[in-house]
Write a protein that holds these residues in place. Structure first.
Motif, PDB file in Angstrom:
ATOM      1  N   GLU B 417     -15.814  -4.142   5.333  1.00 56.20           N
ATOM      2  CA  GLU B 417     -15.425  -5.529   5.465  1.00 56.20           C
ATOM      3  C   GLU B 417     -15.541  -6.250   4.131  1.00 56.20           C
ATOM      4  N   SER B 418     -16.612  -5.950   3.400  1.00 49.68           N
ATOM      5  CA  SER B 418     -16.751  -6.652   2.138  1.00 49.68           C
ATOM      6  C   SER B 418     -15.708  -6.164   1.137  1.00 49.68           C
ATOM      7  N   GLU B 419     -15.064  -5.055   1.482  1.00 51.39           N
ATOM      8  CA  GLU B 419     -13.980  -4.626   0.612  1.00 51.39           C
ATOM      9  C   GLU B 419     -12.694  -5.376   0.938  1.00 51.39           C
ATOM     10  N   GLY B 420     -12.537  -5.773   2.175  1.00 47.90           N
ATOM     11  CA  GLY B 420     -11.305  -6.495   2.460  1.00 47.90           C
ATOM     12  C   GLY B 420     -10.907  -6.466   3.914  1.00 47.90           C
ATOM     13  N   GLY B 421     -11.622  -5.805   4.760  1.00 53.52           N
ATOM     14  CA  GLY B 421     -11.263  -5.869   6.164  1.00 53.52           C
ATOM     15  C   GLY B 421     -11.656  -4.612   6.883  1.00 53.52           C
ATOM     16  N   GLY B 422     -12.309  -4.793   8.009  1.00 55.70           N
ATOM     17  CA  GLY B 422     -12.693  -3.631   8.787  1.00 55.70           C
ATOM     18  C   GLY B 422     -12.227  -3.787  10.204  1.00 55.70           C
ATOM     19  N   SER B 423     -11.211  -4.606  10.403  1.00 56.07           N
ATOM     20  CA  SER B 423     -10.850  -4.934  11.777  1.00 56.07           C
ATOM     21  C   SER B 423      -9.668  -4.113  12.256  1.00 56.07           C
ATOM     22  N   LYS B 424      -9.296  -3.089  11.503  1.00 54.14           N
ATOM     23  CA  LYS B 424      -8.249  -2.204  11.997  1.00 54.14           C
ATOM     24  C   LYS B 424      -8.767  -0.780  11.950  1.00 54.14           C
ATOM     25  N   LEU B 425      -8.279   0.012  12.875  1.00 56.87           N
ATOM     26  CA  LEU B 425      -8.739   1.393  12.912  1.00 56.87           C
ATOM     27  C   LEU B 425      -8.371   2.106  11.617  1.00 56.87           C
ATOM     28  N   SER B 426      -7.205   1.739  11.090  1.00 52.00           N
ATOM     29  CA  SER B 426      -6.732   2.449   9.904  1.00 52.00           C
ATOM     30  C   SER B 426      -7.574   2.115   8.680  1.00 52.00           C
ATOM     31  N   SER B 427      -8.332   1.017   8.715  1.00 49.65           N
ATOM     32  CA  SER B 427      -9.135   0.709   7.531  1.00 49.65           C
ATOM     33  C   SER B 427     -10.263   1.713   7.351  1.00 49.65           C
ATOM     34  N   LEU B 428     -10.536   2.490   8.395  1.00 49.97           N
ATOM     35  CA  LEU B 428     -11.532   3.545   8.248  1.00 49.97           C
ATOM     36  C   LEU B 428     -10.930   4.815   7.650  1.00 49.97           C
ATOM     37  N   GLY B 429      -9.630   4.823   7.520  1.00 46.35           N
ATOM     38  CA  GLY B 429      -8.945   6.042   7.097  1.00 46.35           C
ATOM     39  C   GLY B 429      -9.447   6.543   5.756  1.00 46.35           C
ATOM     40  N   GLU B 526      -2.949   1.886   2.282  1.00 42.23           N
ATOM     41  CA  GLU B 526      -2.324   1.578   0.995  1.00 42.23           C
ATOM     42  C   GLU B 526      -3.265   0.717   0.148  1.00 42.23           C
ATOM     43  N   GLY B 527      -3.500   1.157  -1.060  1.00 38.75           N
ATOM     44  CA  GLY B 527      -4.293   0.344  -1.980  1.00 38.75           C
ATOM     45  C   GLY B 527      -5.782   0.359  -1.714  1.00 38.75           C
ATOM     46  N   ARG B 528      -6.228   1.238  -0.854  1.00 42.85           N
ATOM     47  CA  ARG B 528      -7.667   1.249  -0.573  1.00 42.85           C
ATOM     48  C   ARG B 528      -8.274   2.602  -0.859  1.00 42.85           C
ATOM     49  N   SER B 529      -7.742   3.255  -1.871  1.00 43.86           N
ATOM     50  CA  SER B 529      -8.223   4.614  -2.073  1.00 43.86           C
ATOM     51  C   SER B 529      -9.414   4.678  -3.009  1.00 43.86           C
ATOM     52  N   GLY B 530      -9.648   3.595  -3.743  1.00 43.87           N
ATOM     53  CA  GLY B 530     -10.710   3.623  -4.745  1.00 43.87           C
ATOM     54  C   GLY B 530     -12.085   3.667  -4.112  1.00 43.87           C
ATOM     55  N   PRO B 531     -13.087   3.696  -4.961  1.00 48.03           N
ATOM     56  CA  PRO B 531     -14.446   3.693  -4.423  1.00 48.03           C
ATOM     57  C   PRO B 531     -14.767   2.372  -3.740  1.00 48.03           C
ATOM     58  N   LEU B 532     -15.680   2.426  -2.839  1.00 50.45           N
ATOM     59  CA  LEU B 532     -16.044   1.238  -2.076  1.00 50.45           C
ATOM     60  C   LEU B 532     -16.957   0.340  -2.890  1.00 50.45           C
ATOM     61  N   PRO B 533     -17.048  -0.931  -2.512  1.00 49.47           N
ATOM     62  CA  PRO B 533     -17.909  -1.852  -3.266  1.00 49.47           C
ATOM     63  C   PRO B 533     -19.346  -1.353  -3.318  1.00 49.47           C
TER      64      PRO B 533
END
Lengths: 525, 575
Positions: B417-429, B526-533
């Motif tokens: 979430e602090s990266e930008g959103g955890g409210s979709k299943l795909s954000s865990l991808g 898309e655009g979330r492949s980098g390391p996490l915060p």
């Protein structure tokens, strides 16, 4: 004791560069286990005479308390029922590792296989209901990942279906186990100081069941026996799997990687049959008698249905998967005959199928690996292009259809004899023979037919399949050859000299049967 | 059974008895005062002497550090947590805080201490993890208004965390329904604001508003019920109510009153049909706060339910006990089934966890039903309270381990979430590739929630089922051993609750596994492949949860004993 070590092999997470050492370590470790169990067989450790073990007596017993206040102990032990299974597991582990030597992501793959083996051994050696269940579920996790990571195109669907099916069945079994647990008489001696006043120990349970099943008295009463029997059997039948609970198996097998399939078919399916022998058979004789007909019908349907479906398959691996369903039907029929011979047949079938089916799947895996397809029509005239693969395939197919002098034949023959016994002694209709007889023909038909279409057809002008697109057709690799040879060797060994394992099984079933026959003759129905 | 020790407010033993609460209170005051300390000086009138009195002026460098409040809060709640653990060391002394008239207000015993443990543990972890969740920009650099604003509200957030802890522990201690209600409201109001606290997401405010409106209506109904009880019994003391209920509990007034009170607590545990605000609130709130709602706040509701149902309306004392027993049993089945079915269809992992928490509420209600059934049904007599203790211990254990894996799961989402959103299943991808530690932790939490051995979730679920089955079978084992024929119809109907639980946990496996599949086998968005915060605090909190999940599964012996003592001390008629 030493068995404790089996389980603590959770896979270390490691980087790709470590594939080779890890693969080697896994192989060495699994070989070590094999040596250990084989040593146990040849009485090197502790001078065990497998023939002399009384029913409900166990060797290498060891116990550690886990949750005292619930009476949960980690008790392990071996008897003639579990030992062949444990040996089979330790035998298949190195063979599987060798056969799938070049699997990708080896650094996690091989430890997963080992973990799987550890959990399987745990199931077979646990003498505590609770630990039995824990290991039972634990086998799901590595298998789930094996299918999910190394599987085919539909692997997500298959893995989830596999997990949900078996998990649902086993939670129902769990409720049955708990109900059983609380229906025991509080045992003040063994479980003093616990919250519930009872213990989960399987030997104690069997003891009290056998002392209670006297005359017209039944352990827990007839009705309760039937209810618990059904609840436990749901768990075991789905695992086995028997029709109509079998649909997860073809999916799981087709999608699973070769190594996963080998362990799944070789050992994991046997968990169901093992569970039947360990619990309901020993505990609920009345219920067994009560549901004999139902079991027989389920077994027959699995047997015949599996074979008929095989005929229609175009996918090699799916065909082999359905043939597993068919063979598991043999086990069920063996149990349902209520003859010691039938039970020994079922036990030996577990063992023989445990050696043959990994070979089937190894062949399928090699086929897939080299021809990039599982379709039966994809490759023709294989005998010319890949003689090694063709030979192994032929051998495995023959073993599975029950060629005399190979391991599968012994079990099938025994089952047929037991069926005759049942018909002549217990007055069943002779029509019960039709199913197995039909299936003998069907099995031969689908195996021979598929062989004809892959190995021989095409002759000299055979073109390699379109999927190969002009590449040179390779034969199987050396590690695969080696694995096939070992499997073939043991198939022959146990076909020619079945008594190596059969004797102890036979003994065990006779003893459990003697405990039962009193009631079947006397109080039943 | 230990003797009751009574302590008057500020009398001897008062401080040691209420040690965790007093620490919380002191921490609260410190948290309000310290960040405001500055170089302000007080000029004594008529002289030129200026005495530094610390208020006003420029704040010191230390006190103006925006990170300070979080550390104060974590240390405060953490110290209370440690003090609570320490009080277990040589057995919890049963202590009552009495008013001058001699009526019991608060009761300290193993039961309340265990619940304090749950509350403080969850809140410590959540506040610790929040250090990464609330953006803190260093001081000194030029800050935008937004950043300044964020720094400014640090204090507010952690004050609310502490008041929440304080309110919850009062609920656990209260022996008087009115005191209990005060604690409940203190905690509730804190959570209302906490839910609405995060304005980064649009749904935050909406969620807060919804949660506040529904929650205050539920509280209002509960308060109305309390007033009815007062009208009927003339007191809100638990023991007075219990004795009055034993005499005339089958009248309409107390029944309606108790029904209303149940609505209030039903909302807190998010039992169907009072759960509608919960999914919105959980998905709108920031993940650590949602984790608190799902664990500590739920445990608080359970305490309330236990007090009302098993102490006041104790079914053994009244023939009409069956009324609520059957209702509660039905409610539990509806709750767990509804929760699981709704979770199957939700694609937002936070909503999914919210619904799974509804399902867990159903399991807990089933456990409470079983306790009630044991007490009420005379045919089930055995050792008084024997089975009830087992079930209650299982329930407490369940609430305890829930803190580990439920909160842990929310914390993993919090990182996303602090990266930008955890409210979709795909954000865990692709999480397994981006940060294997988080993925493995989430995997363990998920299968623990599903109840796969040998994790904590399995042991707790197993214990609850075992307890229910034990109640259902009663003394059948004796009857069977004498050779009588018994069937399923002789089993008490709570056995079917166990069956419902079992089937429901099988359903739930699907949606827990789905998360695992997405994490390990799907590509990142898309655009979330980098390391996490970055943020070691939240990872440390996750690690603690992970260890607890594994540890409480494999080595549950010790903790189980604590739960057992706690369960015994809940009602002294049982022990």
């Amino acid at each position: 004791m030493i068995l404790l070590g089996f389980v603590s092999n959770a896979s270390p997470r490691v980087r790709e560069g470590l594939v080779k050492p890890i693969r080697m370590a896994c192989l060495v470790f699994s070989l070590l286990l094999l040596v250990l169990t084989t040593g146990m067989f040849f009485q090197y450790f502790g001078n065990v005479s497998w023939m002399d073990i009384q029913f409900n007596d166990y060797e290498y017993m060891a116990s550690y308390s886990w949750i005292d206040s619930l009476g949960i102990n980690w008790t392990v032990g071996l008897d003639a029922l579990s030992f062949p299974m444990v040996w089979l597991t330790t035998f298949l582990l190195p063979v599987t590792i060798i056969a799938t030597w070049n699997e990708k992501y080896g650094a996690t793959y091989f430890p997963l296989l080992l973990m799987m083996g550890g959990a399987l051994i745990g199931v077979f050696v646990s003498l505590d209901l609770f630990m039995f269940y824990v290991f039972w579920e634990l086998t799901l996790i590595p298998m789930f990942f094996l299918i999910l990571k190394w599987g085919g195109t539909d692997r997500k669907y298959a893995a989830q279906k596999f997990f949900i099916y078996t998990f649902t069945a086993s939670v129902i079994m769990l409720l049955g186990l708990i109900t059983l647990f609380f229906l025991q008489e509080p045992n003040t001696l063994a479980s003093a100081g616990t919250m519930t006043g009872r213990s989960f120990s399987i030997p104690e349970l069997i003891d009290s069941a056998r002392t209670a099943n006297v005359g017209d008295n039944w352990f827990l009463g007839k009705t309760m026996q039937n209810i618990l029997f059904v609840m436990l059997m749901i768990g075991f039948l789905v695992k086995l799997p028997a029709v109509p609970f079998h649909t997860w198996l073809p999916d799981a097998h087709v999608q699973a990687p070769t190594g996963g399939s080998m362990l799944l078919a070789g050992v994991m399916l046997k968990m169901g049959a093992y569970g039947m022998f360990r619990l309901p058979l020993s505990l609920f004789p009345h219920a067994l008698y009560h549901f004999q007909l139902a079991l027989m019908i389920i077994g027959m349907v699995s047997l015949v249905w599996g074979a008929i479906v095989c005929l229609g398959q175009t996918n090699l691996k799916k065909m082999v998967a359905y043939s597993s369903v068919s063979h598991m039907g043999v086990i069920l029929i063996g149990i349902a005959t209520m003859q010691p011979m039938g039970w020994a047949a079922a036990l030996f079938m577990m063992f023989a199928h445990g050696i043959i089916s990994p070979m089937l799947f190894a062949v399928c895996g090699a086929f897939k690996h080299h021809y990039h397809s599982m379709e039966i029509g994809a490759m023709r005239g294989m005998a010319k292009h890949s003689p090694w693969l063709a030979t192994s395939m032929m051998f495995a197919w023959m073993a599975s259809l029950g060629l005399p002098l190979l391991a599968g034949f012994v079990a099938e023959l025994m089952m047929l004899i037991a069926l005759w016994h049942m018909i002549s002694l217990d007055g069943w209709s002779i029509w019960w023979m039709v199913g197995p007889a039909l299936v003998l023909a069907l099995t031969a038909a689908y195996y021979l037919w598929s062989m004809q279409r892959t190995i021989f057809e095409g002759g000299e002008e055979t073109q390699p399949p379109a999927s190969m697109a002009g590449q040179i057709i390779p034969d199987i690799s050396n590690s695969e050859k080696f694995a096939m040879l070992i499997l073939a060797f043991f198939t022959i060994l146990f076909g020619v000299m079945p008594w190596i394992a059969l004797d102890m099984m036979d003994d065990w079933t006779k003893q459990i049967f003697e405990g039962l026959i009193v009631f079947v003759g006397k109080g039943g129905a | 059974m230990s003797d009751l020790k009574t302590v008057e407010p500020f009398g001897e033993g008062f401080i040691s008895a209420l040690c965790p609460e007093l620490i919380l209170f002191a921490g609260l005051i410190l948290l309000i005062v310290i960040p405001n300390l500055g170089s302000g000086k007080f000029r004594i009138p008529g002289t030129q002497t200026r005495v530094p009195w610390l208020l006003g002026g420029n704040r010191f460098k230390l006190t103006s550090d925006p990170r300070l409040p979080s550390w104060i809060a974590v240390l405060t709640i953490g110290t209370s947590f440690v003090m609570t653990i320490l009080s277990f060391q040589d057995g919890v002394e049963r202590t009552a805080i009495v008013s001058e008239g001699g009526t019991q207000i608060l009761m300290i015993n193993a039961f309340s201490r265990v619940f304090e443990l749950i509350f403080f543990g969850a809140l410590t972890l959540a506040s610790f993890a929040c250090m990464n969740r609330l953006d803190v920009k260093g001081i000194g650099a030029k800050l935008s208004t937004e950043e300044l604003y964020n720094n400014r509200r640090q204090g507010d957030f952690y004050i609310l965390m502490i008041t929440c802890a304080l309110g919850m522990s009062i609920v656990a201690l209260a022996q008087d329904l009115f005191v209990l209600f005060i604690g409940l409201e203190l905690a509730s109001f804190s959570t209302y604001v906490l839910v609405a606290f995060f304005k980064e997401s649009k749904s935050g405010t909406e969620a807060g508003m919804k949660y506040f409106i529904v929650g205050s209506v539920a509280s209002g109904v509960g308060l109305y019920g309390l007033s009815m009880l007062y009208l009927w019994a003339g007191s809100l003391q638990l023991d007075v109510l219990a004795t009055t209920f034993a005499q005339s509990g089958n009248e309409a007034l107390p029944m309606i009153g108790i029904g209303f009170v149940l609505v209030g607590f039903g909302f807190k545990v998010s039992a169907a049909p009072f759960h509608f605000a919960a999914p919105d609130a959980y998905s709108g709130a920031s993940s650590p706060v949602a984790g608190v709602l799902a664990t500590a706040s739920k445990a608080m509701g359970i305490v309330g339910l236990l007090r009302i149902l098993l102490i006041v309306a104790a079914p053994e004392s009244s023939e009409d006990g069956t009324v609520w027993l059957v209702c509660l049993g039905l409610l539990s089945i509806i709750t767990m089934t509804w929760g699981n079915l709704a979770a199957l269809g939700s694609t937002n992992p936070k909503r999914m966890l919210a619904y799974s928490s509804v399902a867990h509420a159903g399991y807990m209600l089933a456990a409470i039903t079983a306790i009630g059934a044991w007490n009420w049904d005379e045919t089930l007599s055995g050792d008084p309270g024997e089975a009830a203790v087992v079930v209650l211990a299982a329930l407490i254990f369940h609430l305890m381990v829930l803190v580990a894996f439920k909160l842990g799961a929310f914390l993993v989402l919090s990182v996303l979430e602090s990266e930008g959103g955890g409210s979709k299943l795909s954000s865990l991808g692709g999480l397994a590739k981006r940060e294997p530690f988080l993925a493995v932790a989430m995997f363990i939490f998920m299968i623990s929630l599903a109840g796969v051995p040998p994790l904590a979730g399995f042991v707790s679920k197993l214990l609850v089922i075992m307890g229910i089955v034990k109640v259902a079978l009663g003394d059948m084992s004796e009857a069977l051993s004498t050779g009588s024929e018994l069937g399923l119809s002789d089993v008490h109907w709570v056995w079917w609750l166990a069956l419902a639980m079992v089937i429901n946990s099988a359903i739930s496996v699907y949606y827990y596994l789905r998360i695992v599949v997405v994490m390990f086998f799907e590509e990142a968005e898309e655009g979330r492949s980098g390391p996490l915060p970055n943020g070691w605090q939240v990872r440390f909190a996750i690690l603690v949860c992970l260890i607890a999940t594994l540890f409480m599964g494999v080595a549950s012996e010790k903790i189980l004993q604590i739960c057992e003592t706690a369960a015994q001390s809940f009602n002294y008629n049982w022990a």
